[in-house]
Design a protein around this motif. Sequence first.
Motif, PDB file in Angstrom:
ATOM      1  N   MET A   1       0.807  -1.156  -0.024  1.00  0.00           N
ATOM      2  CA  MET A   1       0.007   0.052   0.099  1.00  0.00           C
ATOM      3  C   MET A   1       0.894   1.235  -0.089  1.00  0.00           C
ATOM      4  SD  MET A   1      -2.876   1.251   2.595  1.00  0.00           S
ATOM      5  CE  MET A   1      -2.105   1.382   4.079  1.00  0.00           C
ATOM      6  N   LEU A   2       1.857   1.189   0.760  1.00  0.00           N
ATOM      7  CA  LEU A   2       2.592   2.519   0.902  1.00  0.00           C
ATOM      8  C   LEU A   2       4.167   2.070   0.536  1.00  0.00           C
ATOM      9  CD1 LEU A   2       1.838   3.913   4.533  1.00  0.00           C
ATOM     10  CD2 LEU A   2       1.518   5.017   2.185  1.00  0.00           C
ATOM     11  N   PRO A   3       4.822   3.032  -0.013  1.00  0.00           N
ATOM     12  CA  PRO A   3       6.230   2.715  -0.424  1.00  0.00           C
ATOM     13  C   PRO A   3       6.812   2.475   0.775  1.00  0.00           C
ATOM     14  CG  PRO A   3       5.723   5.081  -1.087  1.00  0.00           C
ATOM     15  CD  PRO A   3       4.282   4.328  -0.520  1.00  0.00           C
ATOM     16  N   PRO A   4       8.274   2.129   0.729  1.00  0.00           N
ATOM     17  CA  PRO A   4       8.920   1.937   1.872  1.00  0.00           C
ATOM     18  C   PRO A   4       9.234   3.444   2.638  1.00  0.00           C
ATOM     19  CG  PRO A   4       9.771   0.508   0.249  1.00  0.00           C
ATOM     20  CD  PRO A   4       8.824   1.337  -0.371  1.00  0.00           C
ATOM     21  N   ILE A   5       9.453   3.185   4.043  1.00  0.00           N
ATOM     22  CA  ILE A   5       9.851   4.641   4.525  1.00  0.00           C
ATOM     23  C   ILE A   5      11.188   4.333   5.280  1.00  0.00           C
ATOM     24  CG2 ILE A   5       7.426   5.388   4.867  1.00  0.00           C
ATOM     25  CD1 ILE A   5       7.905   4.576   7.909  1.00  0.00           C
ATOM     26  N   SER A   6      11.963   5.199   5.351  1.00  0.00           N
ATOM     27  CA  SER A   6      13.336   5.168   5.822  1.00  0.00           C
ATOM     28  C   SER A   6      13.779   6.071   6.665  1.00  0.00           C
ATOM     29  CB  SER A   6      14.032   5.215   4.547  1.00  0.00           C
ATOM     30  OG  SER A   6      15.567   5.173   4.988  1.00  0.00           O
ATOM     31  N   ALA A   7      14.465   5.809   7.780  1.00  0.00           N
ATOM     32  CA  ALA A   7      15.009   6.657   8.721  1.00  0.00           C
ATOM     33  C   ALA A   7      16.159   7.807   8.014  1.00  0.00           C
ATOM     34  CB  ALA A   7      15.788   6.108   9.840  1.00  0.00           C
ATOM     35  N   ALA A   8      16.500   7.167   6.875  1.00  0.00           N
ATOM     36  CA  ALA A   8      17.606   7.974   6.224  1.00  0.00           C
ATOM     37  C   ALA A   8      16.808   8.983   5.364  1.00  0.00           C
ATOM     38  CB  ALA A   8      18.552   7.141   5.188  1.00  0.00           C
ATOM     39  N   ALA A   9      15.541   9.023   5.321  1.00  0.00           N
ATOM     40  CA  ALA A   9      14.634  10.061   4.210  1.00  0.00           C
ATOM     41  C   ALA A   9      14.420  10.996   4.852  1.00  0.00           C
ATOM     42  CB  ALA A   9      13.561   9.251   3.774  1.00  0.00           C
ATOM     43  N   SER A  10      14.039  12.372   4.143  1.00  0.00           N
ATOM     44  CA  SER A  10      14.103  13.394   4.985  1.00  0.00           C
ATOM     45  C   SER A  10      12.566  13.327   5.824  1.00  0.00           C
ATOM     46  CB  SER A  10      13.852  14.729   3.883  1.00  0.00           C
ATOM     47  OG  SER A  10      12.954  14.584   2.987  1.00  0.00           O
ATOM     48  N   GLY A  11      12.554  13.978   6.923  1.00  0.00           N
ATOM     49  CA  GLY A  11      11.359  14.156   7.680  1.00  0.00           C
ATOM     50  C   GLY A  11      11.027  13.021   8.645  1.00  0.00           C
ATOM     51  N   PRO A  12      10.336  13.138   9.682  1.00  0.00           N
ATOM     52  CA  PRO A  12      10.167  12.035  10.483  1.00  0.00           C
ATOM     53  C   PRO A  12       9.458  10.712   9.904  1.00  0.00           C
ATOM     54  CG  PRO A  12       9.058  14.181  11.371  1.00  0.00           C
ATOM     55  CD  PRO A  12       9.853  14.341  10.099  1.00  0.00           C
ATOM     56  N   LEU A  13       9.563   9.654  10.284  1.00  0.00           N
ATOM     57  CA  LEU A  13       8.845   8.451   9.893  1.00  0.00           C
ATOM     58  C   LEU A  13       7.360   8.836   9.806  1.00  0.00           C
ATOM     59  CD1 LEU A  13      11.016   5.706  11.742  1.00  0.00           C
ATOM     60  CD2 LEU A  13      11.129   6.521   9.383  1.00  0.00           C
ATOM     61  N   TYR A  14       6.753   9.336  10.999  1.00  0.00           N
ATOM     62  CA  TYR A  14       5.143   9.432  10.954  1.00  0.00           C
ATOM     63  C   TYR A  14       4.780  10.169  10.031  1.00  0.00           C
ATOM     64  CZ  TYR A  14       4.839  14.059  12.884  1.00  0.00           C
ATOM     65  OH  TYR A  14       5.123  15.526  12.875  1.00  0.00           O
ATOM     66  N   GLN A  15       5.628  11.331   9.418  1.00  0.00           N
ATOM     67  CA  GLN A  15       5.356  12.018   8.643  1.00  0.00           C
ATOM     68  C   GLN A  15       5.378  11.390   7.176  1.00  0.00           C
ATOM     69  OE1 GLN A  15       4.016  15.764   8.981  1.00  0.00           O
ATOM     70  NE2 GLN A  15       3.323  15.201   6.910  1.00  0.00           N
ATOM     71  N   GLN A  16       6.194  10.757   7.029  1.00  0.00           N
ATOM     72  CA  GLN A  16       6.585   9.982   5.840  1.00  0.00           C
ATOM     73  C   GLN A  16       5.156   8.989   5.610  1.00  0.00           C
ATOM     74  OE1 GLN A  16      10.189   7.871   5.153  1.00  0.00           O
ATOM     75  NE2 GLN A  16      11.173   9.188   6.913  1.00  0.00           N
ATOM     76  N   ILE A  17       4.756   8.516   6.452  1.00  0.00           N
ATOM     77  CA  ILE A  17       3.401   7.557   6.509  1.00  0.00           C
ATOM     78  C   ILE A  17       2.201   8.573   6.353  1.00  0.00           C
ATOM     79  CG2 ILE A  17       1.705   6.344   7.985  1.00  0.00           C
ATOM     80  CD1 ILE A  17       4.343   5.268   9.518  1.00  0.00           C
ATOM     81  N   VAL A  18       2.112   9.648   6.878  1.00  0.00           N
ATOM     82  CA  VAL A  18       1.140  10.605   6.544  1.00  0.00           C
ATOM     83  C   VAL A  18       1.191  11.169   5.123  1.00  0.00           C
ATOM     84  CG1 VAL A  18       0.095  13.105   6.987  1.00  0.00           C
ATOM     85  CG2 VAL A  18       1.000  11.422   8.803  1.00  0.00           C
ATOM     86  N   ASP A  19       2.349  11.319   4.641  1.00  0.00           N
ATOM     87  CA  ASP A  19       2.510  11.764   3.394  1.00  0.00           C
ATOM     88  C   ASP A  19       1.980  10.899   2.364  1.00  0.00           C
ATOM     89  OD1 ASP A  19       3.056  14.420   4.371  1.00  0.00           O
ATOM     90  OD2 ASP A  19       5.538  14.093   3.944  1.00  0.00           O
ATOM     91  N   GLY A  20       2.674   9.482   2.602  1.00  0.00           N
ATOM     92  CA  GLY A  20       2.483   8.346   1.765  1.00  0.00           C
ATOM     93  C   GLY A  20       1.114   8.180   1.468  1.00  0.00           C
ATOM     94  N   LEU A  21       0.110   8.220   2.658  1.00  0.00           N
ATOM     95  CA  LEU A  21      -1.138   7.974   2.754  1.00  0.00           C
ATOM     96  C   LEU A  21      -2.122   9.098   2.133  1.00  0.00           C
ATOM     97  CD1 LEU A  21      -1.694   6.342   6.159  1.00  0.00           C
ATOM     98  CD2 LEU A  21      -2.212   5.066   4.101  1.00  0.00           C
ATOM     99  N   LYS A  22      -1.676  10.272   2.107  1.00  0.00           N
ATOM    100  CA  LYS A  22      -2.253  11.552   1.315  1.00  0.00           C
ATOM    101  C   LYS A  22      -1.826  11.209  -0.029  1.00  0.00           C
ATOM    102  CE  LYS A  22      -1.921  15.050   4.889  1.00  0.00           C
ATOM    103  NZ  LYS A  22      -1.348  16.518   5.276  1.00  0.00           N
ATOM    104  N   ARG A  23      -0.773  10.588  -0.581  1.00  0.00           N
ATOM    105  CA  ARG A  23      -0.499  10.406  -1.937  1.00  0.00           C
ATOM    106  C   ARG A  23      -1.435   9.370  -2.681  1.00  0.00           C
ATOM    107  NH1 ARG A  23       4.045  11.011  -1.075  1.00  0.00           N
ATOM    108  NH2 ARG A  23       4.826   8.826  -0.779  1.00  0.00           N
ATOM    109  N   GLU A  24      -1.499   8.191  -1.839  1.00  0.00           N
ATOM    110  CA  GLU A  24      -2.241   7.087  -2.195  1.00  0.00           C
ATOM    111  C   GLU A  24      -3.696   7.590  -2.446  1.00  0.00           C
ATOM    112  OE1 GLU A  24      -1.252   3.857  -2.880  1.00  0.00           O
ATOM    113  OE2 GLU A  24       0.718   5.144  -2.754  1.00  0.00           O
TER     114      GLU A  24
END
Length: 134
Positions: A1-24
């Motif tokens: 459902m969501l692309p992988p998230i990473s601690a190395a990516a910019s932004g906190p992990l929870y924000q990556q989840i939020v952004d990913g779900l918004k994109r979906e």
Amino acid sequence: MLPPISAAASGPLYQQIVDGLKREVSEGRLAAGSALPSFRNLAEQLLVSVITVKRAYEELERDGLIYRRQGLGTFVSSTAVDRSREAKTARARELLREALREATEAGLTDKDAIHLLQSIVHEEREPRHARKRD
């Protein structure tokens, strides 16, 4: 459902989840009424803590993109597509303003910047197979 998230990516992990779900949602892969995984299931899928997923879901719920029903689960709200589109439009406006500032600093006139944007739009709308031939 969501692309992988990473601690190395910019932004906190929870924000990556939020952004990913918004994109979906905004791209139509998650329709209104779609059930989302439980905190625990999504945490296992993404290899993050349940607390991280809980925080992401709480933010999405606060924004009206999802809702929870006790005993039933978490679902995409009927207003999610509109809200997601509004957020995407606001972000696009912000990026275009930034691009215009960069173009101006590079010495482009307003007319040059508009032509540049039009050429980018044309390139992006051109069928992918036609671009590969060039």
